[in-house]
Design a protein around this motif. Sequence first.
Motif, PDB file in Angstrom:
ATOM      1  N   ALA A  83       0.828  -1.212   0.000  1.00 22.27           N
ATOM      2  CA  ALA A  83       0.000   0.000   0.000  1.00 22.27           C
ATOM      3  C   ALA A  83       0.856   1.253   0.000  1.00 22.27           C
ATOM      4  CB  ALA A  83      -0.929  -0.007   1.208  1.00 22.27           C
ATOM      5  N   LEU A  88       2.448   1.609  -3.483  1.00 25.58           N
ATOM      6  CA  LEU A  88       1.446   1.974  -4.483  1.00 25.58           C
ATOM      7  C   LEU A  88       1.040   3.438  -4.343  1.00 25.58           C
ATOM      8  CD1 LEU A  88      -0.102   0.579  -6.774  1.00 25.58           C
ATOM      9  CD2 LEU A  88      -1.947   0.144  -5.160  1.00 25.58           C
ATOM     10  N   GLY A  89       0.859   3.886  -3.100  1.00 21.24           N
ATOM     11  CA  GLY A  89       0.515   5.288  -2.890  1.00 21.24           C
ATOM     12  C   GLY A  89       1.620   6.229  -3.314  1.00 21.24           C
ATOM     13  N   GLY A 143       1.779   6.324  -7.164  1.00 20.92           N
ATOM     14  CA  GLY A 143       0.736   7.173  -7.730  1.00 20.92           C
ATOM     15  C   GLY A 143       1.031   8.641  -7.557  1.00 20.92           C
ATOM     16  N   LEU A 169      -1.035  -3.950  -6.733  1.00 21.86           N
ATOM     17  CA  LEU A 169      -2.472  -3.722  -6.822  1.00 21.86           C
ATOM     18  C   LEU A 169      -3.259  -4.798  -6.091  1.00 21.86           C
ATOM     19  CD1 LEU A 169      -2.660  -2.634 -10.568  1.00 21.86           C
ATOM     20  CD2 LEU A 169      -3.138  -1.179  -8.594  1.00 21.86           C
ATOM     21  N   PRO A 198      -4.726  -0.515   1.473  1.00 23.75           N
ATOM     22  CA  PRO A 198      -4.742   0.901   1.867  1.00 23.75           C
ATOM     23  C   PRO A 198      -5.696   1.192   3.007  1.00 23.75           C
ATOM     24  CG  PRO A 198      -5.863   0.565  -0.238  1.00 23.75           C
ATOM     25  CD  PRO A 198      -5.195  -0.724   0.093  1.00 23.75           C
ATOM     26  N   TRP A 203     -11.084   1.141  -6.731  1.00 22.75           N
ATOM     27  CA  TRP A 203      -9.773   0.950  -7.358  1.00 22.75           C
ATOM     28  C   TRP A 203      -9.312   2.202  -8.087  1.00 22.75           C
ATOM     29  CZ3 TRP A 203     -10.693   1.585 -12.550  1.00 22.75           C
ATOM     30  CH2 TRP A 203     -11.979   1.290 -13.002  1.00 22.75           C
ATOM     31  N   HIS A 238      -6.258   4.133  -6.896  1.00 23.86           N
ATOM     32  CA  HIS A 238      -4.907   3.724  -7.268  1.00 23.86           C
ATOM     33  C   HIS A 238      -4.526   4.210  -8.661  1.00 23.86           C
ATOM     34  CE1 HIS A 238      -5.075   1.352  -3.741  1.00 23.86           C
ATOM     35  NE2 HIS A 238      -5.822   0.385  -4.227  1.00 23.86           N
TER      36      HIS A 238
END
Length: 991
Positions: free
Chosen positions: A379, A382-383, A386, A424, A429, A884, A887
């Motif tokens: 998480a 991924l954050g 992004g 993913l 999160p 989703w 993301h």
Amino acid sequence: MPRRRTPSSTGSSSANPPGPRNRTPQPVRVRRRTFGDVVKAFLALVALVGLLVGVPFALASQVGWPLPSEAPSLAWLEQEITVGTFLDILAFVVWLAWAQFTACVLVEVKAALSGVGVPGRVPGAGPSQLLARQLVAALLLVGATAASFTPGLSQLGQSLEGNRSGTVAAAQQTPGLFAQQQEQAAHTAAALAEQASNVAAQADDGSAAERGDTKYYRIQPPEGRHHDSLWEVAERHLGDGRRYKEIFELNKDRVQPDGSRLSEASLIRPGWIMEMPGDAVGGELVELPDEAPDVSPDVQQQINEYAGTGDRAQGGGQQGGGQQDAGSSHVSVPEQPPAADRPATHQERPEQHAAAPAAESGRPFGLPEALLGAPLLAAGLLGALGHRRRQALWQSAIGAVGGRRGMEPPTPTGDALDVQDALLVGADPEGVRLLDLSLRGLAASLAAESRPLPTVYAAWLSNGDLHLQLAQPAGKPPAPWQLGQDQTFWLLARSDTERYEDVDTAAPYPGLVSLGTMDDSRLLLNLEAVPGIVSLSGREADRAAVFASVAAELATNGWSDRMTITLVGFGEDLTPLAPNRLRHLDGIDDLIEAMEAETRQRRGALGAAGHDSVLTGRTGPAQHTRWAPHLVLLATEPSADEAVRLAELAADAGRLGIGYLVGTDSAELPGAAWEMEITAAGKLVAPLLGLELDAQSLPPAQQRAVVELFVDADPERGPDGPGTAPPFLVDVSEQGRPAVYARLVGSYEIIGLETPDGERSALLHEALALLLLHREGVHPRVLASALWPRGVTDDVREALLERLRDWLGADPDGSSRLRTDATGRLTLAKSVVSDLDVLRSLYHEATQGKGVDNRAVRGRLLTDALVLVRGPLLADRPEDRYRWLTHEIIDAQLPLLVADIGLALSAFHLEKDRAEKAIEALDASLRTAPADERLWHELLRATHSTDDTARLRALAADLLDRSGARGLPPRTEALLDELLPAWRDGVAAAG
């Protein structure tokens, strides 16, 4: 405030011999013996003497020795069975029971005297060994050296499962990870004695309740194409299909009527019997002992036979999970709450552990398990990824108005694509959000009560419940927190977390980092609170993978504000993950020099501010600007002199907010407060702490792929040429009319397909939207994770894909419109198109295709593109679906694309002095991209070209109203100074 002095635990190697592993002094709370304790101990002594001595004496004197005096012969079998023979057999059984109990007492006394490990299990002696344990614990409780004889907290609850219920049981079985040995022993003795007095009555009550609430379901035969599944059974009888795992756990590996066993949740057969949770409802259920009247005698017999199997019937089961053998060396973990109360955690996602199919190209189609099993790390990555991609988009927009650079981020391939899919699928999160909310809420509550933050050594996340282990008692926690197994444990139940709201307070424990899992519990160690060094031994490659995981999570986690992470001996390539947090040093000498200076500085700053530690500073007025942690990850083993100097620095590091994780080839490291080892099997063990985890790691291949994702998204790495082409271009002529057309920009509409019936219509629409936004292909597990964030079985996922394939239909050549590419990912045929595809293609054709050399074509293409914009993406989507999208970066791409179209069309009209047309195009773009500063600048210029000063003044006033308390950006102010010099006078008059 007086400063707390912590004596140095290290000195020169010659002057002081090595000390104990944890040199931080802790007060020992000694439980005073009461008269009741003495009575219990006396009664236990009498009972032990009577059972160990009295029973054999009575048998020997009244019945005699149980063994025959001569060798048995066949004549014995022909003798008549008399009352005496029966009494001899009964006496022999009693002798066996006495021998078994004596063995249990010896095992328990040996374990108590050694004080190490868990007592061994005597085969078949569950109740006998439990009674022996109670008597021995009660006797030793008042002994002069009872504290040294009793087991540590790591054994508490391993053989007394079920003696607590609900949240209390979870708290009491939380690992006693870092408590002092003396305190552990005293509390354990008291807890064992208290548990022993109630366990029998509670076990009787629990078994009676289970007998009364046991319900069964018989798997139904298929009807047409419909087959029964555990998901649908749970949906019908428990109200939530996601509770299927409760049914699976109750029936796993039990023998079914046809002789087979349930081994996978997706593989069930008609006629199988399923034991159901006690709250199951519905007419198809059979409840024992009063069976439903419409069940045939054969089925009743099958259910009765099935009821005799399993943990409940055999008395060896567990409620909620987390049970271990009495002889296990694992630390017991919190029991799982009922599934209905569980959060959306990574552990509940069955598709993450399912086997993935092989790709047609021969490339393995599985996703990296290291990231699938690290939800908090995934998480965070991924954050951060992004955020990096959005930053690149905005910087690209600012740097190239009208000639976009890097509008489309590069599409990952190979290992990078697999890692992105794993992020993913594996990311949690929501778990990160709840952890951050809980910790900040606790800090705010304590600050409101003028209480300091307690020192936290570790945190356990167990099915959404958060257990904090404190260095020492800190009183009663603020609601909704509760005390756990003792005064050093604070517990927040998952159901109480939402009582907190977002608060503007500093992150209290930013040094928490995941180390691994034990059963369903995840351990986070607070590196900055360790009273010394944490050492990690093991093979160099295994240590490197753990160090990389720790560094990556610390650099990107969502429960910290600011920190410095110094990497030595590894990780130079990890700095792109967080350049503002990560720094790399070449050698240990540089590290020691830097840390000596920082240690002096922090000591002085704490003294000047009047703080005892960084924790008290984080709740003060300067909480947002001071006391960020500094965590040192040293993968290279220091020399003896270097280790001593590090130990001296680390002696007071806990209160300074500095943490040290040091790798070593040997098990001994001077100044190491906590010693851990990573094994070749991926276990993180700490024998002195009674700890064994499935280690969280980031192997080199995944590490390189993660770094590649961040490097490719670097804002400074944009392409030098004109705007990159979209991943999917469509024929924008009349001949390119698609078979299926989806309108995503604005409200969601589909042209060319019939609306599917039933409850699955929303799922099919969402799945199609996800595929349309990813023309490069979507991993099936990514699709399943997006549609079912809490997890789903493979059969449910495959059933949805089959329905989606049937719904989309086939092209005229017979090929399905839902396809699988060479890598095994799902793709759409070119005949399935969205308005976003058309929008991108029109802009690309206007600025890089036919419109470049043909003004008329460019104007027509840009006008057609702007007409397609009907609002934000999927404007009417339900709040509980399409999560989703958080993301994705499409929410940043679409406004930028619309703004670029508006800017290009405005420039097209201004070339011919058509200011009103230019203003109309800019106004249309602002409805979708209201925050784009470029559009406002062009709108000011276009309005100025009309020579309408009043209109320009009104536009400036509108801009001021929109800016609010922030004020106008500097470039906007400069433009207004140029176009409307008197605008500041209007502001002053209004003020």
